[in-house]
Design an enzyme around this catalytic site. Structure first.
Site, PDB file in Angstrom:
ATOM      1  N   CYS A 172       0.810  -1.229   0.000  1.00  0.00           N
ATOM      2  CA  CYS A 172       0.000   0.000   0.000  1.00  0.00           C
ATOM      3  C   CYS A 172       0.836   1.269   0.000  1.00  0.00           C
ATOM      4  O   CYS A 172       0.310   2.345  -0.275  1.00  0.00           O
ATOM      5  CB  CYS A 172      -0.915   0.020   1.212  1.00  0.00           C
ATOM      6  SG  CYS A 172      -2.273  -1.104   0.998  1.00  0.00           S
ATOM      7  N   SER A 173       2.110   1.172   0.348  1.00  0.00           N
ATOM      8  CA  SER A 173       2.953   2.372   0.359  1.00  0.00           C
ATOM      9  C   SER A 173       3.789   2.491  -0.907  1.00  0.00           C
ATOM     10  O   SER A 173       4.718   3.318  -0.961  1.00  0.00           O
ATOM     11  CB  SER A 173       3.838   2.382   1.608  1.00  0.00           C
ATOM     12  OG  SER A 173       3.044   2.644   2.742  1.00  0.00           O
TER      13      SER A 173
END
Ligand code: CO8
Length: 371
Positions: A156-157
């Site tokens: 997600c990053s």
């Protein structure tokens, strides 16, 4: 230190929409079939009966009302329960590259940049459709970009970590204008037979153009004043599937995303708050100076909690915009969609935060200022 900006952003949204009601109806049909087929084993106590999913639970627990998917066929068929799509030949770009092409073109137009201006492409996402040749290099060829390209993954990053790589490449002199794309083709990794996670993800692609402020001619650019990245290992969000899979004993659950949602919620939020507050302190930005928080979009309650912790009060809806309701969790693209759709209305000099959080654990925080 060279001043670097986000000068453009782009978004590709698949046309197909699946509402909670559609998803729940198909899941509950699957439950009826399963419980019917396993009736004897359930009565004997050898198999646990499945329970119904509900739209009310999904919306209350997550804030999600619908999601976009590239391929709707199959997902809603209780006998299939995964997207169905044809295998593409070597001559056809895979879905992730196609999505990236569309988002990239919008970001380039916003930034007043052509392929000739770009010298680095980073494809950053939670999954790559193939390990090599890199998807970013295929995109590079389709756009007609010289220079170099690479793929990277921090779940997600991925987007915020890629933007930080872009800033470092510009400051280090290895690139002048960087295109970052985040094609999140999440639906094939969703276990549509799992009540706990069938509702979480949607498909989408975002793109950003990163360049030195001195070359920027766009009129809605954001200066990247601060960047803080943090990772801390956790098994609470995990996917096992990898290139060694065919050598191992078969396991039907291996291809899917799994998580301990409650633990993630509890363990990740303090890290998120710590990372944002530390970078704000370094950049001497006070909570009352923040005009916007473009946060990772995994859960409405998580976003409100994080925004409240940073601002010291309840956020107004426009201060911490949500796109979860219509897009669901789109992994690394979430905070960039929130940015892309809600980056107007700020004045020159206004401060804002763009922050991702998720598997790893990983947190990527950018402290931005409207140019
Ligand atoms: N319908 C009805 N009831 C349900 C359902 C459902 N669909 N699902 C669960 N329940 C039940 C549970 O069984 C439980 O029942 P009981 O109390 O009897 O045990 C009850 O509802 C409560 O369940 P939970 O405790 O699980 O519910 P929560 O309130 O915690 O909500 C959430 C679940 C929404 C998942 C929540 O925990 C959450 O959002 N947590 C944060 C997770 C997060 O941020 N994760 C980040 C993941 S994204 C990421 O990192 C990217 C990974 C890479 C992307 C890959 C692409 C595919």
């Amino acid at each position: 230190m060279k001043s670097v900006v986000i000068s453009g952003s782009g978004l590709f949204t698949p046309e197909n929409i699946i509402t909670n009601d559609e998803l729940v109806a198909s899941y509950n049909q699957y439950v009826d079939q399963f419980n019917g087929q396993q009736a004897t084993a359930i009565v004997a106590g050898d198999v646990v009966a499945l329970e119904y999913s509900s739209s009310e639970f999904i919306e209350k627990a997550s804030g999600i009302k619908a999601r976009h998917v590239l391929y709707k066929d199959g997902i809603l068929d209780p006998n299939v329960m995964h997207p169905v799509f044809p295998r593409r030949s070597e001559e056809q770009p895979p879905e992730m590259v196609e999505m990236a092409l569309s988002a990239a073109r919008e970001a380039m137009a916003q930034a007043n940049k052509t392929a000739a201006d770009i010298d680095l492409i980073i494809c950053a996402a939670s999954n790559m459709q193939r390990p090599y040749p890199a998807l970013s290099i295929e995109l590079q060829q389709l756009l007609g970009v010289a220079g170099y390209a690479f793929d990277m993954n921090v779940a997600c990053s991925s987007a915020t970590f890629a933007i930080s790589n872009a800033v470092n490449a510009i400051r280090g002199g290895t690139a002048k204008v960087v295109l970052v794309v985040n094609p999140e083709f999440a639906s094939p990794q969703v276990n549509y037979r799992s009540r706990d996670s069938h509702f979480i993800f949607g498909d989408v692609c975002t793109a950003t153009i990163i360049e030195a402020e001195e070359s920027c001619t766009a009129n809605n650019a954001y200066r990247i004043n601060g960047m803080r990245l943090k990772t801390e290992f956790s098994n609470n969000i995990r996917c096992e599937v990898g290139y060694t899979e065919h050598c191992l004993p078969a396991d039907p659950l291996v291809p899917f995303f799994t998580q301990q949602g409650r633990k993630v919620f509890k363990e990740l939020l303090p890290i998120v708050a710590e990372v944002i507050q530390a970078e704000m302190a370094l950049q001497q930005v006070k909570p009352e100076q923040l005009k916007r928080l473009w946060l990772h979009q995994a859960n409405i309650n998580m976003n409100i909690f994080a925004a409240k912790k940073i601002l010291g009060r309840d956020p107004e809806p426009e201060e911490a915009p949500l796109v979860l309701d219509t897009y669901a969790n789109t992994a690394s693209a979430g905070s960039i969609i929130a940015f892309h759709k809600n980056k107007t209305g700020l004045q020159a000099g206004d401060h804002a935060i763009l922050c991702s959080f998720g598997a790893g654990y990983s947190v990527g925080c950018l402290v931005l200022q409207k140019c």
